[in-house]
Scaffold this motif. Structure first.
Motif, PDB file in Angstrom:
ATOM      1  N   VAL A   1      -9.338  -8.961   4.086  1.00  0.00           N
ATOM      2  CA  VAL A   1     -10.640  -9.505   4.494  1.00  0.00           C
ATOM      3  C   VAL A   1     -11.746  -8.512   4.145  1.00  0.00           C
ATOM      4  O   VAL A   1     -12.788  -8.877   3.573  1.00  0.00           O
ATOM      5  CB  VAL A   1     -10.651  -9.829   5.995  1.00  0.00           C
ATOM      6  N   VAL A   2     -11.533  -7.240   4.487  1.00  0.00           N
ATOM      7  CA  VAL A   2     -12.532  -6.214   4.190  1.00  0.00           C
ATOM      8  C   VAL A   2     -12.718  -6.078   2.680  1.00  0.00           C
ATOM      9  O   VAL A   2     -13.850  -5.977   2.184  1.00  0.00           O
ATOM     10  CB  VAL A   2     -12.118  -4.869   4.815  1.00  0.00           C
TER      11      VAL A   2
ATOM     12  N   ARG B   1      -1.150  -8.220  10.785  1.00  0.00           N
ATOM     13  CA  ARG B   1      -2.562  -8.346  11.135  1.00  0.00           C
ATOM     14  C   ARG B   1      -3.406  -7.312  10.386  1.00  0.00           C
ATOM     15  O   ARG B   1      -4.479  -7.624   9.866  1.00  0.00           O
ATOM     16  CB  ARG B   1      -2.743  -8.156  12.639  1.00  0.00           C
TER      17      ARG B   1
ATOM     18  N   LEU C   1      -5.452 -16.394   9.695  1.00  0.00           N
ATOM     19  CA  LEU C   1      -6.149 -15.580  10.686  1.00  0.00           C
ATOM     20  C   LEU C   1      -5.781 -16.013  12.103  1.00  0.00           C
ATOM     21  O   LEU C   1      -5.450 -15.177  12.959  1.00  0.00           O
ATOM     22  CB  LEU C   1      -7.656 -15.700  10.453  1.00  0.00           C
TER      23      LEU C   1
ATOM     24  N   TRP D   1      -8.147   3.404   5.062  1.00  0.00           N
ATOM     25  CA  TRP D   1      -7.410   2.746   6.148  1.00  0.00           C
ATOM     26  C   TRP D   1      -6.287   3.638   6.656  1.00  0.00           C
ATOM     27  O   TRP D   1      -6.137   3.874   7.847  1.00  0.00           O
ATOM     28  CB  TRP D   1      -6.879   1.416   5.616  1.00  0.00           C
TER      29      TRP D   1
ATOM     30  N   LEU E   1      -6.382  -7.982   7.661  1.00  0.00           N
ATOM     31  CA  LEU E   1      -7.736  -7.450   7.784  1.00  0.00           C
ATOM     32  C   LEU E   1      -8.111  -6.599   6.574  1.00  0.00           C
ATOM     33  O   LEU E   1      -9.278  -6.571   6.162  1.00  0.00           O
ATOM     34  CB  LEU E   1      -7.857  -6.622   9.070  1.00  0.00           C
TER      35      LEU E   1
ATOM     36  N   THR F   1      -4.927 -13.718   1.610  1.00  0.00           N
ATOM     37  CA  THR F   1      -5.132 -14.337   2.924  1.00  0.00           C
ATOM     38  C   THR F   1      -4.660 -15.785   2.929  1.00  0.00           C
ATOM     39  O   THR F   1      -4.103 -16.267   3.925  1.00  0.00           O
ATOM     40  CB  THR F   1      -6.611 -14.269   3.328  1.00  0.00           C
TER      41      THR F   1
END
Length: 880
Positions: free
Chosen positions: A380-381, A373, A312, A208, A377, A432
């Motif tokens: 989430v990944v 944000r 989200l 990332w 993410l 999350t």
């Protein structure tokens, strides 16, 4: 509140909750464990052995006392070094290894909540949201589903790794870099699973940040983090080497544990809870359950996904969700990250005043390497990646390429339970959901004020606790101190004793009896009974630390497999000779472990054997201790070592061969090495030129009784060109080092199964004096010398039972007076047998366990086509 008081309060709150959730364990921390004793007592032994080795021989940490004489026996399971170091002082002070195990395990359980609290508080700036995330991460059903596997359930440092990594890239301080290194090292030194799992978010974070626009400005931080990881690996490598040595030496079909999956995640597991779950099982009646320790209760609850969805929506559609502040609510964003919630000494990262109509800002302090944000993410990944890995190599028959590629890498090759990747899925869901709870707080603070925001966050925490509340977890008692049978304290006073606890586990009649053996426990009940007894024997060794043949963990060493099979004949002569030859000099006999009604006859048979001396009876424990006299053995140079090869083989084709170990002496042969015996083969053409060289290996047999024989198989590949060749096979190490075999082999012109007529040939006894001896003990392994002649036109391939086209010897035991009794076993050919070739070799079988008069029938069997020779018959008398 800030600083040390806050941290102590959070730790104490989670510890109190853990004690409540694990009731009634708290009332018996010194002599009970959660769920069953299986795995728990093994973990107690691991903690205790690590502490013992640290004070007696830290360089020999992995040479543990169980599973004698196998090397690196601690590597048969996880070494748990991190928490063993914490448990050691407790055990030394109290003298109670069970208490040390329970206290450290429960503390580690509570620290899961605390470390997740630190991570989510740092990401969102919300204490209540952070506490809710910690509650989810700690009390989710999967955590209790793995509670007996502490190398899995003590995942408490995984959030701390990311906490320090994020802070270091945000703030660049040395203490965060050091904290990251220590957290990674401590989690990695708990076991292989945690090392593999923690590497995934670190790798994703690196990927990332390397794709980010500011990657050049962060280059120095990347280098420092890589340097810290390299230093950690310097410490980790000595702990890793025993596992790599083991993996390099185990049989080929067991070398890919990640592809030979034991347990993967199934979709139905995501609606599975514990039977002790109060809300979903007791109140709502969920039918799918998995016991504590089952490792398959993956239900995340109904609250976490809506919270994650709210986070989200808030982060990516926040302007539509936010409103002007309610009357009395602050009109700036300063309440989102109050100044008193910063770590002591941290920079002021408070949100600057926003325009009056802009509403509250996104959760989380600014001045970060990325926006909330982007962090959301990232999780989430992480969750999706680990979810895909948890499904295993072929979920639902589909090819999981991602999993198979990942598990070609060194660390991941040890992961035999893909379902455990769910740990990192839960970490991602916790983060999350933390964002979602923080968003909920922010919205309620905007609409109704701070008190309502706090009340809503508190309600989320209560709901999570209700979702995951467990009532009356099962426990099992473990003997400690004066409850430990006295025989183990007496063993502590016997210098250099080597011990076996008998009887060893019962195994059902296996198919073949060539090393390395496979153990067939027959039924699940027998498997658990065997695990309980073997792990209990291992646990009791904490009180004497003598070398012990018994043991059970995540891997069955090859010598142990042979010991279990040989001990099916205990107390027969061969079983005792096997023990003596291996250096075992004391037997702990458990009379209550024997089948009902057999203790008296077994005892009589044992005490009638020469060289067996009763040391003491422990009538209260139904245990007796015996001393065994040593036995003389012969070395390998006293054995006949024929090479079994086909006379002809196809060009460029695999070739099955073996070395025979024939013991003509009057004393047994024993080999205590599990190491592969490496071979080097050279094919020379008619001009003497070496046209092909290759390496192979075999496992030398561990025991060959006087007058008996065994064989050890290996494989080669023939040259690609047809013609006559001289084959030279040389042993390059091990007990056969320096031994060379020469043979002539014709390559080409071979009919394979299915290309000609059906198999035809002869089977006969190979002994010059006729039929072999026809008497043995119950459960005894024996070898019969037979001869075969391939009278057909096609080659007989050597192969395991069920291999298409293979030929083997089928043995059927029939018992006199019991027409329905029939026990079928299989003897393997020593090599591929060419058309027209004659060969003599030993067939290994195992006698039935019931004494009586039997007839043993032998045939040659063409897999898939049945018997094709006249049977041999041998009357056999079997005694206890």
């Amino acid at each position: 509140m800030s600083g040390i008081k806050e941290h102590l309060l959070v730790v104490c709150l989670f510890l109190v909750l853990v004690l409540l959730f694990t009731l009634p364990l708290v009332a018996g921390l010194g002599d009970t464990v959660i769920s069953s004793r299986v795995d728990n007592v093994l973990n107690v032994w691991i903690y205790s052995w690590d502490g013992h080795a640290m004070t007696t021989g830290p360089l020999h940490l992995f040479q543990a006392n169980m599973n004698y004489p196998s090397p690196d026996s601690l590597a048969f399971s996880e070494h748990l070094f991190t928490f063993a170091l914490v448990a050691a002082p407790v055990s030394w002070i109290t003298g109670n290894p069970v208490l040390a195990y329970n206290l450290v395990s429960l503390l580690g359980f509570a620290l899961c909540g605390y470390t997740m609290y630190l991570l989510v508080k740092y990401l969102t700036g919300k204490r209540m949201a952070a506490f809710a995330a910690g509650v989810f991460f700690t009390f989710v059903p999967y955590h209790f589903s793995t509670i007996v596997h502490v190398h899995v359930s003590l995942w408490c440092l995984q959030p701390l790794i990311l906490y320090f990594l994020f802070r270091y890239f945000d703030e660049g301080r040395t203490r965060e870099l050091v904290g990251f290194g220590l957290a990674f090292l401590a989690q990695a030194l708990l076991g292989w699973y945690q090392l593999a799992f923690s590497s995934i978010p670190i790798a994703l974070f690196f990927l990332w940040r390397l794709l980010a626009r500011d990657r050049r400005q962060q280059a120095r931080k990347f280098l420092y983090v890589i340097a810290v990881l390299a230093l950690c690996m310097v410490v980790i490598v000595p702990f890793a080497m025993p596992y790599f040595r083991l993996r390099a030496n185990i049989p080929e079909d067991e070398r890919e544990p990640a592809l030979n999956v034991i347990a993967r995640a199934h979709l139905v597991d995501y609606v599975r809870v514990l039977p002790q779950n109060w809300l979903y099982h007791d109140v709502l009646g969920f039918s799918r359950t998995g016991p504590p320790g089952g490792g398959d209760a993956l239900f995340p609850g109904f609250l976490v996904l809506p919270l994650s969805l709210l986070g989200l929506l808030f982060l990516f559609a926040g302007k539509r969700m936010r409103r002007s502040p309610a009357r009395g609510a602050p009109r700036s964003g300063r309440e989102d990250v109050p100044g008193d919630e910063r770590e002591p000494g941290a920079e002021d990262t408070r949100v600057q005043d926003s325009p009056p109509r802009a509403g509250p800002p996104l959760p989380g302090p600014p001045q970060r390497i990325a926006s909330p944000r982007a962090f959301f993410l990232f999780f989430v990944v992480l969750g999706l990646v680990c979810f895909a890995l948890s499904l295993g190599p072929e979920p639902g028959g589909l090819n999981n390429i991602f999993y198979k590629v990942m598990h070609k890498l060194p660390f991941y090759g040890f992961v035999r339970f893909p379902v455990r990747y769910n740990i990192m899925v839960l970490l991602a869901l916790s983060a999350t959901a933390g964002y979602g709870c923080a968003a909920f707080q922010t919205l309620m603070q905007s609409w109704r004020g701070r008190r309502w925001a706090m009340a809503v966050a508190g309600a989320v925490i209560v709901l999570l606790l209700c979702e995951f509340a467990v009532v009356d977890l099962p426990t099992a008692s473990v003997p400690v101190a004066g409850e430990v049978p006295r025989v183990y304290r007496d063993l502590a006073d016997i210098e250099d004793a080597v011990v076996v606890e008998a009887p060893m586990p019962y195994v059902a009649d296996s198919v073949t009896f060539e090393d390395p053996l496979s153990l067939n426990f027959g039924t699940l009940d027998n498997l658990f009974l065997s695990a309980d007894r073997e792990q209990t024997a291992t646990y009791f060794s904490v009180y004497h630390w003598k070398k012990l043949v018994n043991g059970m963990s995540g891997y069955y060493p090859i010598f142990y497999r042979r010991a279990v099979v040989e001990m099916q004949a205990f107390p027969g002569t061969r079983a005792l000779d096997f023990l003596r030859a291996a250096g075992v000099d004391h037997v702990v006999a458990h009379w209550d472990w024997l089948p009902d009604g057999t203790a008296a006859s077994t005892r009589k048979a044992l005490e009638s054997q020469p060289g067996v001396e009763l040391v003491e009876d422990y009538a209260d424990d139904a245990i007796s201790l015996y001393r065994l006299d040593p036995v003389d053995t012969v070395s390998v140079d006293r054995l006949d070592l024929p090479l079994y090869l086909p006379e002809r083989t196809a060009a460029g084709a695999p070739l099955a061969a073996s070395v025979g170990f024939l013991n003509p002496a009057g004393l047994p042969f024993v080999n205590l090495s599990e190491d592969r015996q490496h071979l080097r083969a050279e094919w020379r053409d008619g001009d003497g030129k070496v046209v092909r060289s290759e390496e192979s290996y075999l496992y030398a047999p561990f025991f060959v009784a006087a007058g008996e024989a065994a064989s050890a198989s290996f494989s080669l590949e023939s040259p690609s060109q047809a013609g006559p060749y001289s084959l030279s096979v040389a042993a390059t190490d091990g007990i056969l080092e320096g031994t060379v075999w020469e043979s002539e082999v014709e390559v080409g012109g071979v009919a394979l199964p299915g290309e000609g007529a059906g198999a035809a040939g002869e089977l006969s006894w190979a002994r010059e004096d006729g039929e072999p001896a026809a008497a043995c003990h119950t459960g005894e392994v024996l070898s019969l010398d037979v001869a075969v002649r391939n009278g057909g036109v096609a080659q007989w391939p050597r192969g395991m039972v069920g291999t298409a086209g293979s030929v083997h010897v089928t043995a059927v035991w029939k018992r006199a007076g019991a027409p329905a009794y029939e026990l079928t076993q299989t003897g393997l050919l020593p090599c591929d047998v060419s058309a027209g070739q004659e060969i003599s070799f030993p067939v290994a079988l195992q006698a039935p366990r019931e004494p009586g008069e039997y007839t043993l029938w032998l045939w040659l069997d063409d897999a898939g086509n049945g018997y094709f020779t006249e049977p041999l018959q041998l009357p056999v008398g079997i005694s206890l």
